[in-house]
Design an enzyme around this catalytic site. Structure first.
Site, PDB file in Angstrom:
ATOM      1  N   GLU A 161       1.342  -1.082  -0.085  1.00  0.00           N
ATOM      2  CA  GLU A 161      -0.171  -0.202   0.146  1.00  0.00           C
ATOM      3  C   GLU A 161       1.375   1.216   0.512  1.00  0.00           C
ATOM      4  O   GLU A 161       0.588   2.739   0.393  1.00  0.00           O
ATOM      5  CB  GLU A 161      -0.756  -0.406   1.241  1.00  0.00           C
ATOM      6  CG  GLU A 161      -1.945  -1.266   0.846  1.00  0.00           C
ATOM      7  CD  GLU A 161      -2.515  -2.072   2.262  1.00  0.00           C
ATOM      8  OE1 GLU A 161      -3.283  -0.386   3.349  1.00  0.00           O
ATOM      9  OE2 GLU A 161      -3.465  -2.452   2.405  1.00  0.00           O
ATOM     10  N   GLU A 290      -5.611 -10.867  -0.514  1.00  0.00           N
ATOM     11  CA  GLU A 290      -6.027 -10.930   0.746  1.00  0.00           C
ATOM     12  C   GLU A 290      -8.090 -10.837   0.298  1.00  0.00           C
ATOM     13  O   GLU A 290      -8.875  -9.574   0.888  1.00  0.00           O
ATOM     14  CB  GLU A 290      -6.026  -9.246   1.016  1.00  0.00           C
ATOM     15  CG  GLU A 290      -4.873  -9.817   1.988  1.00  0.00           C
ATOM     16  CD  GLU A 290      -4.095  -7.901   2.410  1.00  0.00           C
ATOM     17  OE1 GLU A 290      -4.871  -7.644   2.531  1.00  0.00           O
ATOM     18  OE2 GLU A 290      -3.068  -7.727   2.567  1.00  0.00           O
TER      19      GLU A 290
END
Ligand code: G3I
Length: 376
Positions: A161, A290
């Site tokens: 991220e 995820e």
């Protein structure tokens, strides 16, 4: 473990009694064998507290997964709690269990802006100092798993991220002190620590993830991927990731793949094959790292929504199975009880996993079994 043959033969029946039996059997899991046969690394993010406290959780992990990701225990605050102290005990227990079960482990995560220890965030750093800290951390953690559990932890989420929904760099201690090339440095350090490791950049691109973050962090909402908008070029963060990876490859930075986290809503999954297609042009892998598919918290027993959720799980997994450069789908919880979604969404969303709160299987388990059986 319930054999895939047994699951398959029972699945073909339309008798209510047999359907009930199938549901009882898949409750203890049966996805591992067909996933392995289909060439798919399939599994869950796991937490040792759930392994210790809930027997059905462990049974499902053993019977469904050929790969697991430690959900929290390889993050800095856990594994590097003091400047000169590394605490591998809990992470090692996860890796040791996986190793005994013949499962791979996806290392998560070497560089992120969250779950950092106070000793790191609560003081000023000079650039050179922080680069040394980063290098020592990556060398120590990756080196530990290279030496202590050879061939178990092959894949690493190296940087997580680094980009904002609008494609700009996310502010973090790494970005502010080291600057843009902290990403390159992290990958170079990981490669130095384990020349055989498979090194991934990991982020979220879907509408839910992008909007969820925008709302919770008070940022401007920008488009994420949806079923109708799965062209990477139209999703600012995805386009920026493509540029980032292309730049890294041009600079000979060792990156092997891109993780598409996949925190999405039940009725509107992106076409991940389309969204991730650019990775093939660049010669890197992609993975679903995820995956969870949220429903409104008060509608978790709506059959139509559960059917849409099952379809979404199948659609994303199928995109990976169909892609020549994707071989991994990891779900971000085993059951609804251990999912991060209810607390992170303030109780608005939930029911995101394959198994219910009490670990009975949802429709999605049977749909996934059918998909994997057909793909093998
Ligand atoms: O362990 C403490 C416990 O001692 C304490 O009593 C309790 C009180 O809140 O907190 C517990 O820590 C929580 C931790 O999860 C372990 O359960 C933290 O509050 C909570 O913030 C933390 O959330 C994790 C989140 O990352 C942190 O950002 C989630 O479990 C984890 O699923 C989530 O995972 C991330 C991926 O690493 C990266 N991609 C996004 C994904 C979802 O946010």
């Amino acid at each position: 473990m319930i054999g895939a043959m047994r699951c398959r033969s029972l699945l073909g029946s339309t008798s209510l009694l047999v359907i009930a039996l199938v549901i009882a059997l898949v409750a203890s899991g049966c996805l591992r064998a067909p996933a392995t046969e289909a060439g798919l690394q399939f599994g869950y993010a796991i937490d040792p507290n759930w392994l210790a406290d809930e027997p059905r959780y462990g049974e499902i992990v053993s019977a469904d997964a050929n790969i697991v990701t430690p959900e929290n225990y390889m993050k800095w605050e856990r594994i590097h709690p003091e400047p000169d102290t590394y605490d591998f005990a809990v992470a090692d227990s996860i890796v040791a269990r996986a190793s005994e079960e013949g499962q791979a482990v996806r290392g998560h995560v070497l560089v992120w802006h969250r779950q950092l220890p106070a000793w790191l965030t609560e003081r000023e750093w000079r650039r050179g100092e922080l680069i040394r800290v980063l290098r020592d951390h990556i060398h120590t953690v990756v080196g530990h798993y290279r030496d202590e559990f050879p061939d178990v932890v092959r894949h690493w989420d190296v940087v997580n991220e680094a980009l904002m929904p609008d494609g700009s760099r996310r502010s973090s201690i790494w970005q502010e002190v080291i600057g843009d090339n902290y990403v390159d440095l992290a990958f170079r350090f990981a490669r130095q620590a384990d020349p055989d490791a498979v090194l991934f950049y990991n982020d979220f691109y879907d509408d839910f993830g992008v909007r969820f973050e925008a709302v919770s962090e008070g940022m401007t909402v920008v488009p994420g991927a949806t079923a109708g908008r799965s062209d990477c070029a139209e999703v600012p963060k995805c386009a920026a990731t493509r540029d980032l990876v292309a730049g890294m490859l041009a600079r000979h930075v060792p990156i092997d793949g891109v993780g598409f986290q996949g925190h999405i809503t039940g009725t509107n999954p992106a076409d991940y094959d389309h969204l991730a297609r650019w990775t093939q042009d660049l010669g890197v892998e992609w993975a679903v790292t995820e995956l969870d598919i949220s429903l409104p918290a008060d509608q978790g027993d709506d059959p139509a929504l559960l059917a849409a959720q099952a379809e979404a799980y199948v659609s994303v997994t199928e995109d990976c199975l169909d892609a020549p450069n994707c071989d991994t789908v990891v779900l971000w919880s085993v059951g609804d009880a251990d999912s991060w979604i209810p607390s992170a969404s303030g109780g608005v969303l939930g029911h995101a996993a394959l198994y219910e709160e009490d670990y009975t299987p949802k429709a999605a388990v049977l749909e996934m079994l059918t998909l994997l059986e057909g793909a093998g």
